[in-house]
Motif scaffolding. Structure first.
Motif, PDB file in Angstrom:
ATOM      1  N   LEU A  13       5.794  81.044  -0.171  1.00 48.34           N
ATOM      2  CA  LEU A  13       4.847  80.840  -1.268  1.00 48.34           C
ATOM      3  C   LEU A  13       4.971  79.421  -1.830  1.00 48.34           C
ATOM      4  O   LEU A  13       3.967  78.739  -2.051  1.00 48.34           O
ATOM      5  CB  LEU A  13       5.095  81.886  -2.362  1.00 48.34           C
ATOM      6  CG  LEU A  13       4.093  81.906  -3.503  1.00 48.34           C
ATOM      7  CD1 LEU A  13       2.689  82.161  -2.982  1.00 48.34           C
ATOM      8  CD2 LEU A  13       4.455  82.970  -4.526  1.00 48.34           C
ATOM      9  N   LEU A  17       1.992  76.572  -1.818  1.00 44.68           N
ATOM     10  CA  LEU A  17       1.510  75.837  -2.998  1.00 44.68           C
ATOM     11  C   LEU A  17       1.634  74.333  -2.775  1.00 44.68           C
ATOM     12  O   LEU A  17       0.724  73.561  -3.089  1.00 44.68           O
ATOM     13  CB  LEU A  17       2.302  76.244  -4.249  1.00 44.68           C
ATOM     14  CG  LEU A  17       2.069  77.650  -4.780  1.00 44.68           C
ATOM     15  CD1 LEU A  17       2.799  77.829  -6.108  1.00 44.68           C
ATOM     16  CD2 LEU A  17       0.581  77.939  -4.975  1.00 44.68           C
ATOM     17  N   ILE A  20      -1.245  73.088  -0.342  1.00 43.33           N
ATOM     18  CA  ILE A  20      -2.581  72.834  -0.899  1.00 43.33           C
ATOM     19  C   ILE A  20      -2.545  71.678  -1.897  1.00 43.33           C
ATOM     20  O   ILE A  20      -3.498  70.927  -2.012  1.00 43.33           O
ATOM     21  CB  ILE A  20      -3.236  74.088  -1.542  1.00 43.33           C
ATOM     22  CG1 ILE A  20      -2.344  74.708  -2.597  1.00 43.33           C
ATOM     23  CG2 ILE A  20      -3.640  75.087  -0.487  1.00 43.33           C
ATOM     24  CD1 ILE A  20      -3.057  75.766  -3.405  1.00 43.33           C
ATOM     25  N   ARG A  28     -10.292  73.061  -4.277  1.00 47.72           N
ATOM     26  CA  ARG A  28     -11.231  74.180  -4.116  1.00 47.72           C
ATOM     27  C   ARG A  28     -10.962  75.280  -5.122  1.00 47.72           C
ATOM     28  O   ARG A  28     -11.796  76.149  -5.341  1.00 47.72           O
ATOM     29  CB  ARG A  28     -11.078  74.809  -2.736  1.00 47.72           C
ATOM     30  CG  ARG A  28     -11.326  73.893  -1.586  1.00 47.72           C
ATOM     31  CD  ARG A  28     -10.927  74.663  -0.351  1.00 47.72           C
ATOM     32  NE  ARG A  28     -11.040  73.853   0.845  1.00 47.72           N
ATOM     33  CZ  ARG A  28     -10.629  74.278   2.032  1.00 47.72           C
ATOM     34  NH1 ARG A  28     -10.094  75.478   2.151  1.00 47.72           N
ATOM     35  NH2 ARG A  28     -10.757  73.510   3.079  1.00 47.72           N
ATOM     36  N   TYR A  29      -9.754  75.298  -5.686  1.00 47.46           N
ATOM     37  CA  TYR A  29      -9.340  76.443  -6.499  1.00 47.46           C
ATOM     38  C   TYR A  29      -9.111  76.097  -7.962  1.00 47.46           C
ATOM     39  O   TYR A  29      -9.423  76.898  -8.838  1.00 47.46           O
ATOM     40  CB  TYR A  29      -8.060  77.053  -5.920  1.00 47.46           C
ATOM     41  CG  TYR A  29      -8.127  77.231  -4.424  1.00 47.46           C
ATOM     42  CD1 TYR A  29      -9.113  78.047  -3.874  1.00 47.46           C
ATOM     43  CD2 TYR A  29      -7.263  76.560  -3.574  1.00 47.46           C
ATOM     44  CE1 TYR A  29      -9.209  78.203  -2.505  1.00 47.46           C
ATOM     45  CE2 TYR A  29      -7.355  76.708  -2.205  1.00 47.46           C
ATOM     46  CZ  TYR A  29      -8.329  77.525  -1.666  1.00 47.46           C
ATOM     47  OH  TYR A  29      -8.429  77.671  -0.318  1.00 47.46           O
ATOM     48  N   VAL A  30      -8.528  74.926  -8.226  1.00 52.22           N
ATOM     49  CA  VAL A  30      -8.214  74.567  -9.607  1.00 52.22           C
ATOM     50  C   VAL A  30      -8.639  73.133  -9.885  1.00 52.22           C
ATOM     51  O   VAL A  30      -8.974  72.385  -8.966  1.00 52.22           O
ATOM     52  CB  VAL A  30      -6.700  74.717  -9.903  1.00 52.22           C
ATOM     53  CG1 VAL A  30      -6.278  76.170  -9.855  1.00 52.22           C
ATOM     54  CG2 VAL A  30      -5.885  73.888  -8.937  1.00 52.22           C
ATOM     55  N   GLN A  34      -4.293  69.948 -12.288  1.00 47.16           N
ATOM     56  CA  GLN A  34      -3.274  70.966 -11.995  1.00 47.16           C
ATOM     57  C   GLN A  34      -2.304  70.517 -10.904  1.00 47.16           C
ATOM     58  O   GLN A  34      -1.297  71.186 -10.665  1.00 47.16           O
ATOM     59  CB  GLN A  34      -3.943  72.268 -11.528  1.00 47.16           C
ATOM     60  CG  GLN A  34      -4.463  73.143 -12.621  1.00 47.16           C
ATOM     61  CD  GLN A  34      -3.360  73.773 -13.422  1.00 47.16           C
ATOM     62  OE1 GLN A  34      -3.103  73.403 -14.561  1.00 47.16           O
ATOM     63  NE2 GLN A  34      -2.662  74.728 -12.823  1.00 47.16           N
ATOM     64  N   TRP A  37       1.419  70.310 -11.623  1.00 49.92           N
ATOM     65  CA  TRP A  37       1.923  71.660 -11.898  1.00 49.92           C
ATOM     66  C   TRP A  37       2.188  72.415 -10.605  1.00 49.92           C
ATOM     67  O   TRP A  37       3.196  73.102 -10.465  1.00 49.92           O
ATOM     68  CB  TRP A  37       0.907  72.453 -12.729  1.00 49.92           C
ATOM     69  CG  TRP A  37       0.917  72.104 -14.172  1.00 49.92           C
ATOM     70  CD1 TRP A  37       0.148  71.159 -14.796  1.00 49.92           C
ATOM     71  CD2 TRP A  37       1.739  72.690 -15.187  1.00 49.92           C
ATOM     72  NE1 TRP A  37       0.454  71.132 -16.129  1.00 49.92           N
ATOM     73  CE2 TRP A  37       1.417  72.054 -16.402  1.00 49.92           C
ATOM     74  CE3 TRP A  37       2.705  73.685 -15.173  1.00 49.92           C
ATOM     75  CZ2 TRP A  37       2.038  72.394 -17.598  1.00 49.92           C
ATOM     76  CZ3 TRP A  37       3.323  74.022 -16.362  1.00 49.92           C
ATOM     77  CH2 TRP A  37       2.986  73.376 -17.562  1.00 49.92           C
ATOM     78  N   LEU A  38       1.229  72.299  -9.657  1.00 53.36           N
ATOM     79  CA  LEU A  38       1.389  73.003  -8.382  1.00 53.36           C
ATOM     80  C   LEU A  38       2.587  72.472  -7.622  1.00 53.36           C
ATOM     81  O   LEU A  38       3.374  73.242  -7.055  1.00 53.36           O
ATOM     82  CB  LEU A  38       0.123  72.844  -7.537  1.00 53.36           C
ATOM     83  CG  LEU A  38      -1.042  73.739  -7.925  1.00 53.36           C
ATOM     84  CD1 LEU A  38      -2.302  73.295  -7.207  1.00 53.36           C
ATOM     85  CD2 LEU A  38      -0.724  75.187  -7.573  1.00 53.36           C
ATOM     86  N   ALA A  41       5.731  73.703  -9.338  1.00 56.04           N
ATOM     87  CA  ALA A  41       5.957  75.134  -9.115  1.00 56.04           C
ATOM     88  C   ALA A  41       6.445  75.377  -7.688  1.00 56.04           C
ATOM     89  O   ALA A  41       7.395  76.139  -7.463  1.00 56.04           O
ATOM     90  CB  ALA A  41       4.674  75.916  -9.381  1.00 56.04           C
ATOM     91  N   VAL A  44      10.057  74.213  -7.378  1.00 59.60           N
ATOM     92  CA  VAL A  44      11.003  75.113  -8.047  1.00 59.60           C
ATOM     93  C   VAL A  44      11.227  76.365  -7.199  1.00 59.60           C
ATOM     94  O   VAL A  44      12.353  76.824  -7.015  1.00 59.60           O
ATOM     95  CB  VAL A  44      10.500  75.495  -9.460  1.00 59.60           C
ATOM     96  CG1 VAL A  44      11.314  76.645 -10.028  1.00 59.60           C
ATOM     97  CG2 VAL A  44      10.564  74.293 -10.381  1.00 59.60           C
ATOM     98  N   MET A  45      10.131  76.906  -6.626  1.00 63.54           N
ATOM     99  CA  MET A  45      10.276  78.093  -5.784  1.00 63.54           C
ATOM    100  C   MET A  45      11.193  77.803  -4.597  1.00 63.54           C
ATOM    101  O   MET A  45      12.090  78.599  -4.278  1.00 63.54           O
ATOM    102  CB  MET A  45       8.915  78.543  -5.258  1.00 63.54           C
ATOM    103  CG  MET A  45       8.083  79.228  -6.322  1.00 63.54           C
ATOM    104  SD  MET A  45       6.536  79.787  -5.599  1.00 63.54           S
ATOM    105  CE  MET A  45       5.663  80.225  -7.079  1.00 63.54           C
ATOM    106  N   CYS A 185     -10.725  75.442 -15.850  1.00 60.89           N
ATOM    107  CA  CYS A 185      -9.331  75.490 -15.383  1.00 60.89           C
ATOM    108  C   CYS A 185      -9.306  75.759 -13.886  1.00 60.89           C
ATOM    109  O   CYS A 185      -8.836  74.972 -13.111  1.00 60.89           O
ATOM    110  CB  CYS A 185      -8.568  76.608 -16.085  1.00 60.89           C
ATOM    111  SG  CYS A 185      -7.528  76.075 -17.429  1.00 60.89           S
ATOM    112  N   CYS A 186      -9.840  76.924 -13.507  1.00 59.35           N
ATOM    113  CA  CYS A 186      -9.807  77.287 -12.096  1.00 59.35           C
ATOM    114  C   CYS A 186     -11.126  77.943 -11.707  1.00 59.35           C
ATOM    115  O   CYS A 186     -11.987  78.175 -12.545  1.00 59.35           O
ATOM    116  CB  CYS A 186      -8.642  78.242 -11.808  1.00 59.35           C
ATOM    117  SG  CYS A 186      -8.900  79.909 -12.410  1.00 59.35           S
TER     118      CYS A 186
END
Lengths: 249, 329
Positions: A13, A17, A20, A28-30, A34, A37-38, A41, A44-45, A185-186
């Motif tokens: 996951l 992230l 993309i 295409r999504y946000v 962002q 942030w992506l 995230a 961190v994962m 936002c998204c």
């Protein structure tokens, strides 16, 4: 679910992230802002998963040497507590597959037809002053700004001005529209801005055809009754590739 | 993972299941893409990925804060900061929500961690409801979406804070700890090696657990986004009562990010302002994504009571705040 599986899912996951975010597909999504942030995230994962895997390997080694020295089957403290609770974690596989294998496209004509009568709102019931348009001809403009000026511009700055708009084709009933989706936002909060277009055989183009169209506003065509959807005649058009950022903000 | 090693070795474990699933997905890749090549499904898939990509960073932020609280903030310190009496502590926690500028996904793990550190559930829940709705980012977004109508910002702030505090008080009076799943209130065992391992393991554990439920919420929101006909909205017209009912339900099913919902509300031009305000107060307090997260974090019997309670309180507070600040218009 085993800790090992959870950690692999987190790696996948986080990787998806990051993918993309780095390739630009996230647009295409946000919204564009962002991206950091992506990346954070995703990173961190990956970090959490790698730390956990490293700890597990160390614990396993410690246990093995313990077992060899005659302490028997002594399990690590962190084994077992996830048992039975984390079945939901399987769902993490869905966004991974959706991103890596399906990579859904940016929203298009289908969302415009689905959105019904949502429309950009006039700031008040009154007319508004807009900044003057640049003197170039044609003027490049966004669909949102075009719609706003067509609806409630005190100076009627669009009248008799050729304007170049970028959007995609949508057919609704017998009418043809040039459309763009606006997101805050998204993509889940996207709503359409549309201009009803005629001329230059634009009716014959299929849905989702991306165009750069030079248009002339039909004065007075944007009213409360038609949800502030202006009409315009197409003077010239050019087929273009879908822009990297398909949305307006 | 079972405790008996010998049996474990012979069983098919989740690692093998995961590998098999990945292989099947890779092999069936083109078939999967063809299957999704229907406009409605394509739209749904995009919305699903969008909700995940939008919400996961906030969830990550939430689990990091949650891990930090678990590892670095002693339970004593929290008790010293908050008033002992829940009646007083609830408004304090509600006001503290101003300080966490994130979406609702971030506040769920944080609220649970607060409970595990000994904060009264009613107080943690007030924080949970206030944080996504009254923080500065959301209020600024609301001001931008409704230019020239500062009363919408004031009404949203008042309505959401009132929702958080009222729900907190009601929970303090009538809530039972037995409604929480036992795992929600018990602490993870302290990791040996000190605070950093505790931080990392708590964050990882929360992320894996809550992430799955967030995905479930994302699927629900995507399906409803495509399936709920927006023609419903034009049928409502100017009817105030019907408007409140339809828009509060829409807030629950759309599961919008609280930083974005004001723009959607602003675009619902056929509606009067009051129902749109209710939409803004209900959305951050209760929606399908949030319910899924709460089921996963606090347990089903908690969510079954908490979701209807917040829904009712949010509508009431939204309507009152609307009547006070924006009038009947």
């Amino acid at each position: 679910m085993r800790r090992e599986t959870q950690n692999i899912l987190l790696l996948l996951l986080g990787g998806a992230l990051l993918k993309i975010a780095i390739t630009g597909d996230y647009l295409r999504y946000v919204k564009a802002s962002q991206q950091p942030w992506l990346i954070a995230a995703g990173a961190v994962m990956l970090a959490l998963a790698v730390t956990a895997i490293a700890r597990d390997i160390r614990t396993a080694h410690a246990n093995e040497s313990q077992a060899e020295s005659g302490h028997g089957h002594d399990h690590g403290h962190d084994h077992g507590h996830d048992h039975g609770h984390a079945r939901s974690a399987w769902l993490l596989l869905l966004p991974v597959l959706a991103i890596l294998l399906v990579a859904p496209p940016a929203l298009g004509a289908d969302s415009v037809t689905r959105a019904g009568n949502r429309a950009p709102a006039p700031p008040a019931d009154d007319l508004v002053d807009f900044p003057a348009l640049p003197s170039t001809s044609p003027v490049d403009d966004t669909l949102s700004d075009f719609n706003a000026r067509a609806g409630w511009d005190r100076a009627h700055s669009l009248e008799n001005r050729p304007v170049r708009l970028t959007g995609f084709v949508v057919h609704k009933g017998a009418d043809t529209y040039l459309a763009r989706l606006v997101i805050a936002c998204c993509a889940a909060d996207a709503f359409p801005v549309t201009v009803k277009v005629t001329g230059a055989d634009v009716e014959s183009l299929p849905d989702d055809t991306w165009l750069q169209a030079t248009v002339l506003l039909v004065p007075g065509s944007s009213t409360r009754a038609n949800d502030w959807t202006p009409s315009a005649t197409v003077e010239a058009l050019r087929h273009i590739k879908e822009p990297t950022d398909a949305y307006e903000y | 993972m079972t405790t008996i090693v010998d049996r474990d070795k012979r069983r098919i474990t989740s690692v093998e299941v995961l590998c098999a699933l990945l292989v099947i997905a890779l092999v069936g890749h083109t078939w999967l893409a063809d299957l999704l090549d229907v406009p409605a499904l394509r739209t749904g898939a995009t919305v699903f990925v969008a909700v995940c990509a939008q919400a996961l960073p906030f969830l990550v932020l939430g689990v990091l804060i949650s891990g930090a609280i678990a590892a670095f903030v002693p339970a004593k310190a929290l008790r010293a900061v908050l008033p002992r009496n829940p009646v007083l502590a609830v408004p304090v926690a509600g006001a503290a929500g101003v300080a966490l500028p994130g979406c609702e996904c971030a506040s769920v793990p944080v609220a649970r961690r607060l409970m595990q550190q000994g904060v009264a559930p009613s107080v943690a829940l007030a924080f949970l409801l206030a944080a996504p709705a009254v923080n500065p980012v959301v209020l600024v977004a609301t001001a931008v979406a409704f230019p020239g109508q500062p009363e919408m910002v004031a009404a949203r702030f008042a309505g959401s804070l009132a929702t958080a505090i009222t729900t907190g008080w009601l929970w303090a009076k009538f809530g039972k700890n037995s409604w929480f799943a036992s795992k929600a209130l018990t602490r993870l065992p302290e990791q040996d090696g000190g605070r950093w391992p505790t931080f990392a393991e708590t964050a990882r554990h929360d992320l894996v657990e809550a992430g799955g439920f967030l995905v479930l919420g994302g699927i629900t929101a995507a399906v409803l986004n495509v399936a709920v006909p927006t023609s419903l909205l034009s049928a409502v017209g100017g009817n105030m009562v019907l408007g409140v009912v339809v828009l509060s339900l829409l807030a629950v099913v759309l599961a919008l990010c609280s930083e974005a919902d004001a723009f959607v509300a602003a675009s619902l031009t056929t509606m009067p302002l009051l129902p749109r305000l209710v939409f803004l107060v209900v959305g951050p307090a209760v929606d399908v994504k949030l319910i899924a997260l709460q089921v996963g974090t606090f347990g089903r019997s908690f969510a079954l009571r908490f979701a209807p309670l917040t829904f009712a309180v949010a509508i009431t507070c939204g309507v009152i705040a609307g009547a006070v600040f924006v009038g009947g218009a």
